[in-house]
Each structure stands twice: as structure tokens, then as C-alpha cells.
Design a protein around this motif. Structure first.
Motif, PDB file in Angstrom:
ATOM      1  N   MET A   1       0.836  -1.190   0.000  1.00  0.00           N
ATOM      2  CA  MET A   1       0.000   0.000   0.000  1.00  0.00           C
ATOM      3  C   MET A   1       0.872   1.242   0.000  1.00  0.00           C
ATOM      4  O   MET A   1       2.036   1.210   0.372  1.00  0.00           O
ATOM      5  CB  MET A   1      -0.904   0.013   1.251  1.00  0.00           C
ATOM      6  CG  MET A   1      -0.139  -0.043   2.571  1.00  0.00           C
ATOM      7  SD  MET A   1      -1.197   0.242   3.994  1.00  0.00           S
ATOM      8  CE  MET A   1      -1.398   1.998   3.881  1.00  0.00           C
ATOM      9  N   ALA A   2       0.356   2.352  -0.402  1.00  0.00           N
ATOM     10  CA  ALA A   2       1.109   3.588  -0.395  1.00  0.00           C
ATOM     11  C   ALA A   2       1.398   4.005   1.028  1.00  0.00           C
ATOM     12  O   ALA A   2       0.626   3.769   1.949  1.00  0.00           O
ATOM     13  CB  ALA A   2       0.307   4.672  -1.111  1.00  0.00           C
ATOM     14  N   ALA A   3       2.559   4.650   1.232  1.00  0.00           N
ATOM     15  CA  ALA A   3       2.928   5.093   2.567  1.00  0.00           C
ATOM     16  C   ALA A   3       1.966   6.155   3.052  1.00  0.00           C
ATOM     17  O   ALA A   3       1.522   7.004   2.304  1.00  0.00           O
ATOM     18  CB  ALA A   3       4.356   5.652   2.548  1.00  0.00           C
TER      19      ALA A   3
ATOM     20  N   SER B   1     -13.497   2.511  -3.296  1.00  0.00           N
ATOM     21  CA  SER B   1     -12.426   3.062  -2.455  1.00  0.00           C
ATOM     22  C   SER B   1     -12.617   2.717  -0.988  1.00  0.00           C
ATOM     23  O   SER B   1     -11.655   2.452  -0.267  1.00  0.00           O
ATOM     24  CB  SER B   1     -12.358   4.583  -2.633  1.00  0.00           C
ATOM     25  OG  SER B   1     -13.599   5.180  -2.286  1.00  0.00           O
ATOM     26  N   ARG B   2     -13.867   2.694  -0.495  1.00  0.00           N
ATOM     27  CA  ARG B   2     -14.101   2.377   0.910  1.00  0.00           C
ATOM     28  C   ARG B   2     -13.743   0.921   1.211  1.00  0.00           C
ATOM     29  O   ARG B   2     -13.291   0.606   2.312  1.00  0.00           O
ATOM     30  CB  ARG B   2     -15.546   2.666   1.293  1.00  0.00           C
ATOM     31  CG  ARG B   2     -16.605   1.937   0.481  1.00  0.00           C
ATOM     32  CD  ARG B   2     -17.988   2.409   0.901  1.00  0.00           C
ATOM     33  NE  ARG B   2     -19.054   1.870   0.064  1.00  0.00           N
ATOM     34  CZ  ARG B   2     -19.447   2.405  -1.065  1.00  0.00           C
ATOM     35  NH1 ARG B   2     -18.815   3.483  -1.531  1.00  0.00           N
ATOM     36  NH2 ARG B   2     -20.448   1.894  -1.756  1.00  0.00           N
TER      37      ARG B   2
ATOM     38  N   ARG C   1      -9.066  -2.786   3.511  1.00  0.00           N
ATOM     39  CA  ARG C   1      -8.145  -3.883   3.196  1.00  0.00           C
ATOM     40  C   ARG C   1      -6.700  -3.478   3.488  1.00  0.00           C
ATOM     41  O   ARG C   1      -5.809  -4.320   3.441  1.00  0.00           O
ATOM     42  CB  ARG C   1      -8.286  -4.282   1.722  1.00  0.00           C
ATOM     43  CG  ARG C   1      -9.632  -4.908   1.390  1.00  0.00           C
ATOM     44  CD  ARG C   1      -9.736  -5.228  -0.090  1.00  0.00           C
ATOM     45  NE  ARG C   1      -8.908  -6.367  -0.469  1.00  0.00           N
ATOM     46  CZ  ARG C   1      -8.721  -6.766  -1.721  1.00  0.00           C
ATOM     47  NH1 ARG C   1      -9.289  -6.088  -2.728  1.00  0.00           N
ATOM     48  NH2 ARG C   1      -7.963  -7.805  -1.984  1.00  0.00           N
ATOM     49  N   SER C   2      -6.480  -2.208   3.778  1.00  0.00           N
ATOM     50  CA  SER C   2      -5.126  -1.740   4.021  1.00  0.00           C
ATOM     51  C   SER C   2      -4.585  -2.259   5.357  1.00  0.00           C
ATOM     52  O   SER C   2      -5.313  -2.291   6.356  1.00  0.00           O
ATOM     53  CB  SER C   2      -5.089  -0.208   4.002  1.00  0.00           C
ATOM     54  OG  SER C   2      -4.765   0.322   5.246  1.00  0.00           O
TER      55      SER C   2
ATOM     56  N   ASN D   1      -6.597  -8.412   5.513  1.00  0.00           N
ATOM     57  CA  ASN D   1      -5.839  -7.898   6.642  1.00  0.00           C
ATOM     58  C   ASN D   1      -6.683  -7.789   7.910  1.00  0.00           C
ATOM     59  O   ASN D   1      -6.164  -7.938   9.020  1.00  0.00           O
ATOM     60  CB  ASN D   1      -5.223  -6.545   6.291  1.00  0.00           C
ATOM     61  CG  ASN D   1      -4.022  -6.692   5.381  1.00  0.00           C
ATOM     62  OD1 ASN D   1      -3.064  -7.394   5.707  1.00  0.00           O
ATOM     63  ND2 ASN D   1      -4.058  -6.065   4.214  1.00  0.00           N
ATOM     64  N   MET D   2      -7.970  -7.529   7.771  1.00  0.00           N
ATOM     65  CA  MET D   2      -8.835  -7.547   8.942  1.00  0.00           C
ATOM     66  C   MET D   2      -8.884  -8.955   9.537  1.00  0.00           C
ATOM     67  O   MET D   2      -8.838  -9.129  10.761  1.00  0.00           O
ATOM     68  CB  MET D   2     -10.246  -7.077   8.575  1.00  0.00           C
ATOM     69  CG  MET D   2     -10.378  -5.581   8.390  1.00  0.00           C
ATOM     70  SD  MET D   2     -10.140  -4.677   9.954  1.00  0.00           S
ATOM     71  CE  MET D   2     -10.716  -3.043   9.452  1.00  0.00           C
TER      72      MET D   2
END
Length: 344
Positions: free
Chosen positions: A1-3, A132-133, A138-139, A212-213
Motif C-alpha cells: 500500500m502507499a505510505a 475506495s471504501r 483492506r489496508s 488484513n482484517m
């Protein structure tokens, strides 16, 4: 993921101001033997708690590595899956099992301690774009923060807190005691773990689309020996395509979730499909506004909601009833609403 910069994280966790909407919940391998063409589902009715002891004992004495029809169904065709592996409904047993659809012959397996029952499970090249939500939750960062500051801020919008919300939900779920409960959009398993530890249900399934959750849920479970081998399974699936046979589930919980679903009506109809007759659905979400909000201001609330499906009380009731539920009831506190309904 992006920082993500520390200032961005602090902004996400900063207490909300008046009328500012909170960012919501971080909302082959086996060859199978021949099997019978007629199957029976133990979840077709809620069984008394006393009968569960005998049922569990019988499960333990079943032979290992035998093909048997499982609670789970194929998300493609909704036919029951055949399970091959150790008996028992707990994390280690399910992780070591393989699952195969009796109709379309598709195989499913566990990874990182959760069973992947999404439509594209096992796909190697195809990647499906998500809203997007959905990607937000998922991040890894948001998943990590959910029980470490994010969820606590819900109190500023009227959420009474996890312990009180759990007690409220348990009251609604009394008709489903002894049955199977699915915690959809479970996030980091905050309520899934509470339901499993309560001993009220024969099986508890923590279900979320975010890998990831589910990993966070497993990390929390590892820290509690009393729950790691309990009747709790982790499943990755889409709430609009639940991997269960119709009429097989006794109770479904969706905490702080409805506003995150891409199409709430599809999810609500799917929840109705998998619930048995008399099954109970309990959900919580953020209200876009309350009945006391002047009608002239409500269109502005909808614009503020942005990508999330924040609704008003009347819209939630209408949605639930239009998807076939009855006995609708709700409790409201500021922007918090807990609602419950039953499948006829």
C-alpha cells in the motif's frame, strides 16, 4: 500500500466535530470419495443448548480425513461444499481441511488461517477493482488501527461502546441461542470473539472481505488461549455473495457495517436468503441524520456522506422491510442506530 504519513493517521483518529461524519469501520489438492446425493443440514432449526454437547461429542469421534458435507457453500453456485480433513469446527481443523463444490468442482482452501470463499478465490491473473471504501479497510494500516484508536472514536457519534453494544445484540439474539451465528463485515473480530467466548452459539463465523482484517482477528485470537480452539472460524467472503446454503444460518450480526457496503440492498437480500425462518439479523451503523434534523438540511447530509451509504432511520427501516424482513425494531442514540429484524 502507499505510505501514509503520521499526520494523516492523526487526522483519521482526531475526534469528530459537530455534524462531521466519522470515517466508518475499517468497515487439485484433494480427490474426494463418492458421496450421497441427499444431504441434511443441522442448522435447519435452532437446537437447544443441551443438545449441543452430544452433537460436539459425536463430531469429535468422526473418522479423520473423511469427505463430509460442510456448513459452507460454493459462492458461485451455492451448492454445499465437501470437506476433507480433520473433523471439528475450529481454526486449526478448518485450516488443515480442503473444500470442494459438489456441483461446479471448484476447490477452496485456507490461507493465513482464514478460509477464502470469495468468487475469485484461487484466481492467478484476474484482479477486480473495488470501491475506495472497500480498499480502505483492506489496508494493513487501517486494519491494525481499527481496535487501537479508530473504533474508540465511534463514541463521539453516540456508539455506546463494544461491551454495551454486545449486550444489546445478545438480547435481540435470544431466539437464536444454540444456533449458528455469522458476524459479517467483522473487521478485526471485535464482536466475533465476544460471541464465541459467550458460549451461546454452536458455531461462530467471523466473515470479512478484507484479508488484513482477518489477519488481525487471528492475531487477537492467538493472544487468548480460551478462544483459539473455540468454535470460531475465519472466512473471507463478500457480504453480497454469502457462502452458505439458503436457510442454514440462525443469526447474523453486522456491526458498524451497512454504510460501508457498496450495495446495501444486495447485502440485505443475501442475508435474508441464508437465514432460516425465524432467524435474526442485528446491525449497527451511523445515521446520516436523525428524525429531528430539519428536512431542508437532509440533502446537505447526503452530500457530506460522500462514498458511504449513510441513511436516515426511515430509509433503514424501509430497506430492511423491502428485503423481506419482519418484526423490525431499533434503538437510536445521536448518530448511532442498532436495528433488528427477523426472517418470516
Amino acid at each position: 500500500m502507499a505510505a501514509t504519513s503520521s499526520s494523516s493517521v492523526n487526522h483519521m483518529l482526531h475526534p469528530l466535530q459537530h455534524r462531521t461524519l466519522l470515517v466508518p469501520k475499517l468497515p487439485n489438492v484433494f480427490k474426494y470419495p463418492k458421496f450421497q446425493s441427499t444431504f441434511q443440514y443441522s442448522s435447519s432449526r435452532v437446537r437447544p443448548v443441551s443438545s449441543l454437547v452430544a452433537t460436539e461429542s459425536e463430531t469429535i469421534t468422526q473418522p479423520q480425513d473423511s469427505g463430509e458435507v460442510d456448513l459452507f457453500a460454493c459462492p458461485v453456485c451455492f451448492e454445499p461444499l465437501i470437506r476433507k480433513g480433520p473433523a471439528g469446527f475450529n481454526l486449526p481443523a478448518i485450516y488443515r481441511s480442503g473444500f470442494k463444490c459438489i456441483k461446479c468442482n471448484k476447490s477452496y482452501s485456507s490461507k493465513n488461517m482464514y478460509l477464502d470463499l470469495t468468487l475469485i478465490a484461487g484466481a492467478k491473473e484476474y484482479v477486480e477493482a473495488q470501491p475506495s471504501r472497500t480498499e480502505l479497510f483492506r489496508s494493513p494500516l487501517v486494519s491494525f488501527l481499527y481496535e487501537r484508536g479508530w473504533r474508540q472514536n465511534f463514541r463521539t457519534r453516540g456508539f455506546p461502546g463494544p461491551d454495551e453494544e454486545f449486550s444489546m445484540a445478545q438480547e435481540y439474539f435470544k431466539p437464536a441461542e444454540g444456533g449458528i451465528l455469522v458476524d459479517v463485515s467483522c473487521g478485526s473480530g471485535l464482536f466475533s470473539r465476544k460471541f464465541a467466548k459467550s458460549g451461546t452459539y454452536s458455531k461462530v463465523i467471523a466473515l470479512d472481505f478484507s484479508e488484513n482484517m482477518l489477519r488481525q482477528t487471528y492475531d487477537f485470537m492467538k493472544a487468548d488461549d480460551t478462544i483459539l480452539n473455540s468454535n470460531l472460524a475465519l472466512v473471507r467472503a463478500d457480504v453480497s455473495r454469502l457462502p452458505f446454503p439458503s436457510g442454514s444460518i440462525d443469526a447474523i450480526h453486522a456491526g458498524a457495517a451497512l454504510h460501508c457496503w457498496p450495495t446495501p440492498s444486495n447485502a440485505m437480500a443475501e442475508i435474508n436468503r441464508v437465514l432460516r425462518s425465524g432467524g435474526v439479523f442485528v446491525g449497527t451503523t451511523f445515521l446520516r441524520s436523525t428524525s429531528s434534523t430539519p428536512a431542508i438540511l437532509r440533502p446537505f447530509d447526503r452530500r457530506i456522506a460522500g462514498n458511504y451509504n449513510y441513511l436516515i432511520e426511515e430509509e433503514i427501516e424501509d430497506l430492511v422491510k423491502s428485503c423481506g424482513f419482519t418484526n423490525y425494531t431499533c434503538k437510536v442514540q445521536q448518530a448511532f442506530i442498532m436495528f433488528s429484524a427477523q426472517k418470516p
